[in-house]
Design a protein around this motif. Sequence first.
Motif: not given
Length: 585
Positions: A325-349
Amino acid sequence: MHASESSSKTSASDQPAPSSLSWRATLALAMGSSLLLAAAFPPLNFYPLAWIAPIPWLLLIRTPVLPKRSYWIVYLSGLLFWLTVLYGVGNAHWATRAFGWPVLCGYLACYIPLFVALSRTIVHRMHVPLAVAAPIVWTALEYIRAYFVTGFSLAMLGHTQVDLLPMVQIAEMVGAYGVSFAMMMFASLLTMSIPTVNQHPLTKHVPKWLCQTALVLGAVILGAGYYTYGLIELKAQSKLDWGYRADIHDENARSVRIGLVQGSIDTVFGDPTQSSRTYEQYAALTDHLVKKHPDLDLVVWPETTMGDHMVFEIGADYAPPANLPFTADEHKQRILARATGFNNFLHDLAVNRWKAPLLLGTSVLRYGDQRMDHFNTAIHVGHEGTIINRYNKVHPVMFGEYVPFGEYVPFVYDWLPIGGGLTPGEGPVVVDVDGVSIVPCICFENTVPQLVAGQVRQLHAEGHDVDALVTLTNDGWFWGSSILDLHLTCARFRAIENRRPMLVAANTGISAVINPSGHLSQYTPVRKTTYLAAEIFPTNRPLTHYTRYGDWFAGSCLILMVVGAIGGWIVRARGRPSPRSGAPA
């Protein structure tokens, strides 16, 4: 003519008639072995029974003539055994209870009639003594079971003796197969000492009482020999355990402290809160752990306990799914955003909350060419809060993480709560904890002896000295059943076979610290929230015979079984009398 007939009748009467059994006697014997052997495993754990449990099956092998449908009766006895021992397999979901558990047990039950049939062929047609044929066939079939359809090595005969440590030390030479071999030989010698009408051709001129005495004495000597070897080996290992002896331990090397966290969340499919509850429980337990042990060098969580926190990545062959329902680039950016969020989460732990490196069980979702690969993973998070390396599970669990031949009948996955199946990883990794090398495995991988030994051997060849093994497992599937005890038994055998400490972090238990002789230095109760702290030293332990050469012993038994079976079939094809015509089969 009359004299000739008389002579013929006399000659025939001199031949003892082969003994036979009714179907009721066959049923009683087959079920007797099944129940005795089941009682030797958890939860009853009457392990001395395992030494005599095979005797009724062995009597069926020894009997020259079996009634019709005997092998179906023997199959049912095997089915009863496996349904009893593996009852907890179906606890997590109705589909595993209705489909996975009975299908798995139905497959495993096939090995019992195979054992009887192949042993009978070798004993009666090749005239190989029962005490030679039966151990070889049993061991060969356990070996096949460890490899066929990726392998299932839970509840081997030798596993019953894990609490009798002197009897299982031979595993460093020949694996758990060597213990099974000795136990089956012991039972076979006792079976051969039971009086019968027919004697083996090699002993037909020897008084029966003398044969019986020699056979019982042979069984006693066999058991005593194994026990004595084990005592000697345990004494030697007591000087080596954890690397305290100078020739394998650098006195200047620093030990590391590793914390194992055990939550207690039974697996319930369809509960939308389970993932978050699991993570929150483990995070709270780890708060208590690091407060009590602030000097930890590594904190270990079991597999898949990170809840919805997981690794997201984009593969080199990435192409977005169709009809987004959205563009391929938007799909890729969503994946990258979730990856960045998880990495920040691990750093905090790792850096702010617990101030310690982590080994966490989670999932990796890799987006490829209009598909998503799903890995069961252990991630190593370093002092800086970044992922240093990770281990993707290479050996999926049958019916838990994949369905045999499921790629040909994909609709089967719609009946099970495992999605489309797990993507296997590529090989072992080393987790370096301040100079101590630890090799992780996930879930039931530690039930597969050749897998663990092969990983240690491979890493050793690559220049990594493996100091310890660690298992991350979510045993919440089994709801505190005796499957947990069977799983721990496998971990203890892997420690003995490879002479490396084994650490186990298990959701719902049993978490443990196991020394290289298989002794439980620490272990936790089942279904209790708790934690353990273990101290591990860097060592220079040599590879054991089993680690270095693998399943040479069991493989040799397989070759001998095949040769014996082919020889028996050739004898039959040449027209020797069959057992139903009055001669031993």
